[in-house]
Scaffold this motif. Structure first.
Motif, PDB file in Angstrom:
ATOM      1  N   VAL A  73      11.735 -12.885  36.661  1.00 21.61           N
ATOM      2  CA  VAL A  73      12.164 -12.071  35.529  1.00 21.61           C
ATOM      3  C   VAL A  73      10.988 -11.854  34.585  1.00 21.61           C
ATOM      4  O   VAL A  73      10.394 -12.810  34.080  1.00 21.61           O
ATOM      5  CB  VAL A  73      13.337 -12.728  34.775  1.00 21.61           C
ATOM      6  N   ALA A  74      10.651 -10.597  34.352  1.00 22.92           N
ATOM      7  CA  ALA A  74       9.565 -10.254  33.445  1.00 22.92           C
ATOM      8  C   ALA A  74      10.050 -10.325  32.000  1.00 22.92           C
ATOM      9  O   ALA A  74      11.238 -10.155  31.715  1.00 22.92           O
ATOM     10  CB  ALA A  74       9.054  -8.855  33.758  1.00 22.92           C
ATOM     11  N   GLY A  75       9.143 -10.564  31.097  1.00 27.31           N
ATOM     12  CA  GLY A  75       9.481 -10.650  29.679  1.00 27.31           C
ATOM     13  C   GLY A  75       9.752  -9.277  29.071  1.00 27.31           C
ATOM     14  O   GLY A  75       9.416  -8.231  29.637  1.00 27.31           O
ATOM     15  N   ALA A  76      10.368  -9.290  27.905  1.00 26.17           N
ATOM     16  CA  ALA A  76      10.604  -8.058  27.149  1.00 26.17           C
ATOM     17  C   ALA A  76       9.277  -7.494  26.643  1.00 26.17           C
ATOM     18  O   ALA A  76       8.238  -8.152  26.701  1.00 26.17           O
ATOM     19  CB  ALA A  76      11.545  -8.348  25.983  1.00 26.17           C
ATOM     20  N   LEU A  77       9.325  -6.278  26.134  1.00 27.51           N
ATOM     21  CA  LEU A  77       8.101  -5.634  25.657  1.00 27.51           C
ATOM     22  C   LEU A  77       7.440  -6.446  24.552  1.00 27.51           C
ATOM     23  O   LEU A  77       6.232  -6.669  24.562  1.00 27.51           O
ATOM     24  CB  LEU A  77       8.415  -4.217  25.164  1.00 27.51           C
ATOM     25  N   GLY A  78       8.252  -6.867  23.592  1.00 26.89           N
ATOM     26  CA  GLY A  78       7.791  -7.842  22.607  1.00 26.89           C
ATOM     27  C   GLY A  78       6.749  -7.343  21.624  1.00 26.89           C
ATOM     28  O   GLY A  78       6.467  -6.152  21.516  1.00 26.89           O
ATOM     29  N   PRO A  79       6.150  -8.291  20.904  1.00 21.80           N
ATOM     30  CA  PRO A  79       5.181  -7.950  19.863  1.00 21.80           C
ATOM     31  C   PRO A  79       3.795  -7.690  20.449  1.00 21.80           C
ATOM     32  O   PRO A  79       2.885  -8.505  20.356  1.00 21.80           O
ATOM     33  CB  PRO A  79       5.187  -9.189  18.961  1.00 21.80           C
ATOM     34  N   ASP A  80       3.654  -6.550  21.048  1.00 22.10           N
ATOM     35  CA  ASP A  80       2.395  -6.149  21.679  1.00 22.10           C
ATOM     36  C   ASP A  80       1.719  -5.087  20.806  1.00 22.10           C
ATOM     37  O   ASP A  80       2.392  -4.207  20.270  1.00 22.10           O
ATOM     38  CB  ASP A  80       2.699  -5.587  23.076  1.00 22.10           C
ATOM     39  N   PRO A  81       0.396  -5.128  20.659  1.00 25.96           N
ATOM     40  CA  PRO A  81      -0.288  -4.103  19.847  1.00 25.96           C
ATOM     41  C   PRO A  81      -0.016  -2.679  20.317  1.00 25.96           C
ATOM     42  O   PRO A  81       0.007  -1.749  19.506  1.00 25.96           O
ATOM     43  CB  PRO A  81      -1.772  -4.468  20.006  1.00 25.96           C
ATOM     44  N   ARG A  82       0.208  -2.500  21.610  1.00 29.23           N
ATOM     45  CA  ARG A  82       0.502  -1.150  22.113  1.00 29.23           C
ATOM     46  C   ARG A  82       1.871  -0.667  21.664  1.00 29.23           C
ATOM     47  O   ARG A  82       2.064   0.542  21.425  1.00 29.23           O
ATOM     48  CB  ARG A  82       0.389  -1.150  23.637  1.00 29.23           C
ATOM     49  N   VAL A  83       2.816  -1.587  21.529  1.00 24.23           N
ATOM     50  CA  VAL A  83       4.127  -1.217  20.987  1.00 24.23           C
ATOM     51  C   VAL A  83       3.977  -0.853  19.514  1.00 24.23           C
ATOM     52  O   VAL A  83       4.551   0.132  19.033  1.00 24.23           O
ATOM     53  CB  VAL A  83       5.142  -2.353  21.165  1.00 24.23           C
ATOM     54  N   ALA A  84       3.201  -1.639  18.785  1.00 23.93           N
ATOM     55  CA  ALA A  84       2.963  -1.352  17.367  1.00 23.93           C
ATOM     56  C   ALA A  84       2.333   0.024  17.188  1.00 23.93           C
ATOM     57  O   ALA A  84       2.669   0.767  16.253  1.00 23.93           O
ATOM     58  CB  ALA A  84       2.066  -2.430  16.758  1.00 23.93           C
TER      59      ALA A  84
END
Length: 245
Positions: A215-226
């Motif tokens: 199971v892969a993790g959620a997108l989460g607090p990634d600079p690309r998401v920001a």
């Protein structure tokens, strides 16, 4: 002066979800030092969006931009969010609240999700990928996930099936069965979720995590998401009128 950025997430009874959203918003703040950035939630977590908007108005702000931290344009984006904004602005005619586009299936978010897959399970023959998402009664929102699964299958060269936690088909067991029928011996569950929570945990259980699935993790607090959050904000901020020469 630029208007405040009010990021609004769905909210969850699982405290990990709100904690992840706050970590993401910290990254947004760090990337936009000249902009006031606030987190808020539609439901189940605090602070709620109406409370944040009312507080900004009370502080003297006359504009704000709401950025929905939503991966699909379904009921929450089309109905819940506009209703909450209207409840605040209806009796505040001097307060303009613009709502940006949802994060959606942005290419940067696709890359983050694929990186999460690579971190969860190294490439191996016989792999099938379940692209798990929340699901919606809105067929167009579900179609976005199905299209994403089709793009991944072409890009990765392995069978990929969308799967929904609720309100749509296929569900997770059906998606796993579909992949097994196509020859997949190893299942990897990709998370089309912004943060961990009860639904991603349920999906992992249904897929057989700890047994036959990774199971892969959620997108989460990634600079690309920001960065996607800031692009949605920038697109919603009105540009000064250009003077003709």
């Amino acid at each position: 002066m630029t208007p405040p950025l009010v990021a609004v997430a769905h909210g969850s009874r699982d405290p990990r979800s709100a904690a992840t959203v706050r970590e993401l918003i910290d990254l947004v703040r760090a990337s936009a030092p000249g902009t006031d950035v606030y987190e808020s939630f539609l439901d189940l977590s605090e602070p709620g969006l109406p409370a944040v908007l009312r507080r900004l108005h009370d502080q003297g702000h006359r504009e704000a931009v709401v950025v929905p931290l939503l991966l699909g344009s379904a009921y929450h984006a089309r109905v819940d969010l506009p209703a909450l904004v209207e409840a605040v602005t209806a009796d505040r005619p001097d307060f303009t609240v613009r709502v940006a586009d949802v994060l959606g299936a942005d290419p940067a978010l696709e890359t983050v999700a694929l990186d999460r897959i690579a971190a969860a399970a190294p490439a191996a023959p016989g792999t099938g990928i379940v692209l798990s998402a929340v699901g919606s009664s809105n067929a167009r929102a579900n179609a976005v996930v199905a299209d994403l699964a089709a793009r991944w299958e072409k890009r990765l060269g392995v069978p990929v099936s969308e799967a929904f936690a609720s309100a749509a088909r296929p569900d997770v067991p059906a998606a796993v069965a579909r992949l097994r029928a196509r020859g997949a011996r190893r299942i990897v569950v990709a998370s089309w979720f912004l943060a961990p929570g009860l639904l991603p945990d349920r999906i992992a259980t249904l897929a057989g995590a700890g047994d036959a699935a990774f199971v892969a993790g959620a997108l989460g607090p990634d600079p690309r998401v920001a960065e996607v959050v800031l692009r949605r904000y920038a697109a919603a901020v009105p540009r000064p009128a250009r003077l003709s020469s």
